[in-house]
Design a protein around this motif. Structure first.
Motif, PDB file in Angstrom:
ATOM      1  N   ARG A 176      -4.565  -6.633  -1.592  1.00  0.00           N
ATOM      2  CA  ARG A 176      -5.046  -5.683  -0.581  1.00  0.00           C
ATOM      3  C   ARG A 176      -6.490  -5.303  -0.889  1.00  0.00           C
ATOM      4  NH1 ARG A 176      -1.619  -2.891  -4.302  1.00  0.00           N
ATOM      5  NH2 ARG A 176      -2.900  -1.340  -5.353  1.00  0.00           N
ATOM      6  N   SER A 177      -7.256  -5.070   0.166  1.00  0.00           N
ATOM      7  CA  SER A 177      -8.625  -4.579   0.016  1.00  0.00           C
ATOM      8  C   SER A 177      -8.998  -3.821   1.283  1.00  0.00           C
ATOM      9  CB  SER A 177      -9.599  -5.741  -0.220  1.00  0.00           C
ATOM     10  OG  SER A 177      -9.609  -6.591   0.905  1.00  0.00           O
ATOM     11  N   TYR A 178     -10.015  -3.001   1.175  1.00  0.00           N
ATOM     12  CA  TYR A 178     -10.359  -2.093   2.277  1.00  0.00           C
ATOM     13  C   TYR A 178     -11.861  -2.119   2.537  1.00  0.00           C
ATOM     14  CZ  TYR A 178      -5.815  -0.468   0.742  1.00  0.00           C
ATOM     15  OH  TYR A 178      -4.501  -0.431   0.362  1.00  0.00           O
ATOM     16  N   ARG A 179     -12.214  -1.925   3.793  1.00  0.00           N
ATOM     17  CA  ARG A 179     -13.609  -1.719   4.155  1.00  0.00           C
ATOM     18  C   ARG A 179     -13.677  -0.544   5.126  1.00  0.00           C
ATOM     19  NH1 ARG A 179     -18.836  -3.470   5.097  1.00  0.00           N
ATOM     20  NH2 ARG A 179     -19.375  -2.466   7.062  1.00  0.00           N
ATOM     21  N   ALA A 180     -14.524   0.435   4.812  1.00  0.00           N
ATOM     22  CA  ALA A 180     -14.602   1.635   5.644  1.00  0.00           C
ATOM     23  C   ALA A 180     -15.693   1.481   6.696  1.00  0.00           C
ATOM     24  CB  ALA A 180     -14.880   2.849   4.775  1.00  0.00           C
ATOM     25  N   GLU A 181     -15.345   1.699   7.950  1.00  0.00           N
ATOM     26  CA  GLU A 181     -16.337   1.700   9.032  1.00  0.00           C
ATOM     27  C   GLU A 181     -16.970   3.086   9.109  1.00  0.00           C
ATOM     28  OE1 GLU A 181     -16.552  -1.353   9.825  1.00  0.00           O
ATOM     29  OE2 GLU A 181     -14.582  -1.853   8.982  1.00  0.00           O
ATOM     30  N   LYS A 182     -16.142   4.119   8.851  1.00  0.00           N
ATOM     31  CA  LYS A 182     -16.630   5.500   8.726  1.00  0.00           C
ATOM     32  C   LYS A 182     -16.110   6.013   7.386  1.00  0.00           C
ATOM     33  CE  LYS A 182     -15.646   6.552  13.613  1.00  0.00           C
ATOM     34  NZ  LYS A 182     -14.691   7.324  14.421  1.00  0.00           N
ATOM     35  N   ASP A 183     -16.590   7.138   6.923  1.00  0.00           N
ATOM     36  CA  ASP A 183     -16.010   7.771   5.738  1.00  0.00           C
ATOM     37  C   ASP A 183     -14.507   7.884   5.965  1.00  0.00           C
ATOM     38  OD1 ASP A 183     -18.448   8.045   4.555  1.00  0.00           O
ATOM     39  OD2 ASP A 183     -18.535  10.241   4.669  1.00  0.00           O
ATOM     40  N   SER A 184     -13.715   7.306   5.066  1.00  0.00           N
ATOM     41  CA  SER A 184     -12.277   7.200   5.334  1.00  0.00           C
ATOM     42  C   SER A 184     -11.439   7.764   4.202  1.00  0.00           C
ATOM     43  CB  SER A 184     -11.895   5.734   5.574  1.00  0.00           C
ATOM     44  OG  SER A 184     -12.480   5.275   6.779  1.00  0.00           O
ATOM     45  N   PHE A 185     -10.374   8.443   4.595  1.00  0.00           N
ATOM     46  CA  PHE A 185      -9.455   9.064   3.636  1.00  0.00           C
ATOM     47  C   PHE A 185      -8.067   8.485   3.896  1.00  0.00           C
ATOM     48  CE2 PHE A 185     -13.058  11.777   4.185  1.00  0.00           C
ATOM     49  CZ  PHE A 185     -13.326  12.257   2.913  1.00  0.00           C
ATOM     50  N   LEU A 186      -7.596   7.702   2.922  1.00  0.00           N
ATOM     51  CA  LEU A 186      -6.338   6.972   3.094  1.00  0.00           C
ATOM     52  C   LEU A 186      -5.264   7.559   2.177  1.00  0.00           C
ATOM     53  CD1 LEU A 186      -5.140   4.420   4.555  1.00  0.00           C
ATOM     54  CD2 LEU A 186      -5.624   3.169   2.435  1.00  0.00           C
ATOM     55  N   PHE A 187      -4.214   8.079   2.799  1.00  0.00           N
ATOM     56  CA  PHE A 187      -3.068   8.595   2.044  1.00  0.00           C
ATOM     57  C   PHE A 187      -2.130   7.431   1.722  1.00  0.00           C
ATOM     58  CE2 PHE A 187       1.404   9.898   2.194  1.00  0.00           C
ATOM     59  CZ  PHE A 187       1.431  10.768   1.120  1.00  0.00           C
ATOM     60  N   CYS A 188      -1.619   7.388   0.491  1.00  0.00           N
ATOM     61  CA  CYS A 188      -0.700   6.305   0.103  1.00  0.00           C
ATOM     62  C   CYS A 188       0.468   6.865  -0.704  1.00  0.00           C
ATOM     63  CB  CYS A 188      -1.392   5.283  -0.799  1.00  0.00           C
ATOM     64  SG  CYS A 188      -2.845   4.510  -0.086  1.00  0.00           S
ATOM     65  N   PHE A 189       1.632   6.240  -0.518  1.00  0.00           N
ATOM     66  CA  PHE A 189       2.734   6.516  -1.447  1.00  0.00           C
ATOM     67  C   PHE A 189       3.459   5.220  -1.766  1.00  0.00           C
ATOM     68  CE2 PHE A 189       6.699   6.334   1.040  1.00  0.00           C
ATOM     69  CZ  PHE A 189       6.287   6.536   2.354  1.00  0.00           C
ATOM     70  N   SER A 190       4.117   5.205  -2.918  1.00  0.00           N
ATOM     71  CA  SER A 190       4.804   3.990  -3.356  1.00  0.00           C
ATOM     72  C   SER A 190       5.836   4.326  -4.427  1.00  0.00           C
ATOM     73  CB  SER A 190       3.797   2.995  -3.938  1.00  0.00           C
ATOM     74  OG  SER A 190       3.518   3.302  -5.304  1.00  0.00           O
ATOM     75  N   ASP A 191       6.525   3.288  -4.874  1.00  0.00           N
ATOM     76  CA  ASP A 191       7.515   3.423  -5.945  1.00  0.00           C
ATOM     77  C   ASP A 191       6.879   3.212  -7.332  1.00  0.00           C
ATOM     78  OD1 ASP A 191       6.926   0.752  -5.651  1.00  0.00           O
ATOM     79  OD2 ASP A 191       8.988   0.107  -5.290  1.00  0.00           O
ATOM     80  N   ARG A 192       5.563   3.342  -7.403  1.00  0.00           N
ATOM     81  CA  ARG A 192       4.853   3.067  -8.658  1.00  0.00           C
ATOM     82  C   ARG A 192       5.387   3.859  -9.846  1.00  0.00           C
ATOM     83  NH1 ARG A 192      -1.672   2.895  -9.770  1.00  0.00           N
ATOM     84  NH2 ARG A 192      -1.542   3.221 -12.023  1.00  0.00           N
ATOM     85  N   VAL A 193       5.731   5.119  -9.604  1.00  0.00           N
ATOM     86  CA  VAL A 193       6.201   5.950 -10.719  1.00  0.00           C
ATOM     87  C   VAL A 193       7.482   5.369 -11.319  1.00  0.00           C
ATOM     88  CG1 VAL A 193       7.219   7.598  -9.089  1.00  0.00           C
ATOM     89  CG2 VAL A 193       6.863   8.298 -11.426  1.00  0.00           C
ATOM     90  N   ALA A 194       8.349   4.834 -10.485  1.00  0.00           N
ATOM     91  CA  ALA A 194       9.579   4.208 -11.000  1.00  0.00           C
ATOM     92  C   ALA A 194       9.231   2.952 -11.797  1.00  0.00           C
ATOM     93  CB  ALA A 194      10.529   3.873  -9.847  1.00  0.00           C
ATOM     94  N   HIS A 195       8.295   2.145 -11.263  1.00  0.00           N
ATOM     95  CA  HIS A 195       7.863   0.942 -11.991  1.00  0.00           C
ATOM     96  C   HIS A 195       7.316   1.315 -13.377  1.00  0.00           C
ATOM     97  CE1 HIS A 195       7.645  -2.247  -8.703  1.00  0.00           C
ATOM     98  NE2 HIS A 195       8.146  -1.182  -8.119  1.00  0.00           N
TER      99      HIS A 195
END
Ligand code: 1HN
Length: 349
Positions: free
Chosen positions: A318-337
């Protein structure tokens, strides 16, 4: 010695497997490759839900049945490869919940942990363990495992938010409990803002005991604070090539993730910045809080507008490119991993 092992015919093997099956036995050598792939191959696929496309359907559900009737009026975000399983990723449930003015989503509690990420409308409240909080756009709100919770809408417009639960994970572990409260709403036992004041001001009560076991005692992380922290952090030092500026929501008691099974964070990608590709074992659900952001997930490209939701399955670039100042909320099972010693990530060039 070659003559000791005689290779059998396929027919002989099948006949043998048939006799094994009658004894509830099976030959490992037939399934070993599938059990042990050289690297994870998620059953989930990358996907994106356009908020403007689902919003009319969400509002239609609002005229079809009441929150009371539905208990929770939610459109489940189903991963296209996991239809009918109420899963956005392999381990995480996601949905968009609607509550109309004056409605109540009745009080209950369950062992799966839940989060809300507020998307639309003013006047939405949730009550957790006798304390209410007003949910504003971009706020990250937590319902700890086994905490009573009910929601309301005291405003004049429809209110909607993203729900995230560890439901598939808890179901896999066969540890799901659920209980209804003896009334639609809990009575309030603490003033609004109490938890944030006690636990979210960079200070803690003497003799700290967490109110919710393994879950953070702060149950609303307001967007205004999160945004200000990210913007200030971006000015403070060079951006990370893979993560731009990412801050995770933390449990003030131990500095860890906010919930025992679900990790959550927010990424700030300033306009024009492009992150380098990375992948990690956790399966991620993301929602754009503010801005305009292009997300590349596997071989898919999603131009995310505000409130759009996307999924990056585990071990997918995954990768991201911002067209405007961007705020991306994320959640995952990372803590379990992480807790299970399984978390891995790889950073590309
Ligand atoms: C739940 O309790 C809520 O409390 C939302 O708002 C979605 C999906 C499955 C199971 C329980 C809520 C849910 C849920």
């Amino acid at each position: 010695m070659d003559d000791v092992v005689k290779t059998s015919t396929e027919a002989q093997r099948q006949e043998f497997y048939g006799r094994l099956a009658t004894q509830n036995l099976a030959p490992l050598w037939e399934v070993l490759r599938g059990l042990l792939p050289s690297e994870p191959r998620s059953k989930a696929v990358p996907h994106r839900w356009v908020y403007d496309d689902l919003r009319p359907l969400l509002l239609e559900s609002g005229s079809l049945l009441t929150a009371q009737e539905a208990e929770r009026r939610v459109l489940v975000l189903e991963n296209p490869a996991l239809k009918g399983m109420s899963r956005a990723t392999a381990t995480m449930y996601a949905g968009i919940q609607l509550i109309m003015p004056g409605e109540t989503a009745p009080a209950h509690r369950h062992s799966p942990s839940a989060l809300r990420f507020m998307l639309e409308g003013e006047g939405a409240i949730t009550v957790v363990g006798g304390e209410r909080t007003t949910m504003r756009r971009g706020d990250f709100v937590i319902t700890p495992s086994w905490a009573w919770h009910d929601h309301g809408n005291e405003g004049t417009q429809p209110c909607a938010w993203l729900d995230g639960l560890d439901l598939p994970l808890v179901q896999f572990l066969e540890a799901s409990f659920n209980e209804h409260y003896n009334d639609d709403r809990q009575s309030l036992t603490r003033p609004e803002g109490d938890s944030l004041a006690r636990f979210g001001s960079g200070m803690l009560p003497l003799n700290t005991t967490s109110r919710y076991g393994l879950t953070t005692p702060i149950f609303n992380y307001p967007f205004a604070r999160t945004r200000a922290a990210l913007v200030a952090a971006a000015a403070g030092e060079a951006l990370d090539p893979h993560e731009a500026v990412t801050l995770r929501y933390a449990n003030p008691i131990d500095g860890g993730w906010t919930m025992p099974t679900i990790a959550a964070w927010m990424m700030f990608v300033p306009a024009g910045f492009e992150t380098r590709p990375m992948r990690s074992t956790d399966g991620q659900v993301m929602a754009l809080a503010e801005g305009a952001l292009t997300a590349h997930v596997g071989d898919k490209r999603y131009d995310l507008a505000e409130s759009d939701v996307a999924v990056a399955p585990g071990w997918t670039w995954r990768s991201y490119r911002a067209e405007k100042d961007s705020f991306l909320f994320c959640f995952s099972d990372r803590v379990a991993h992480e807790k299970l010693g399984l978390y891995r990530e790889q950073r590309g060039a």
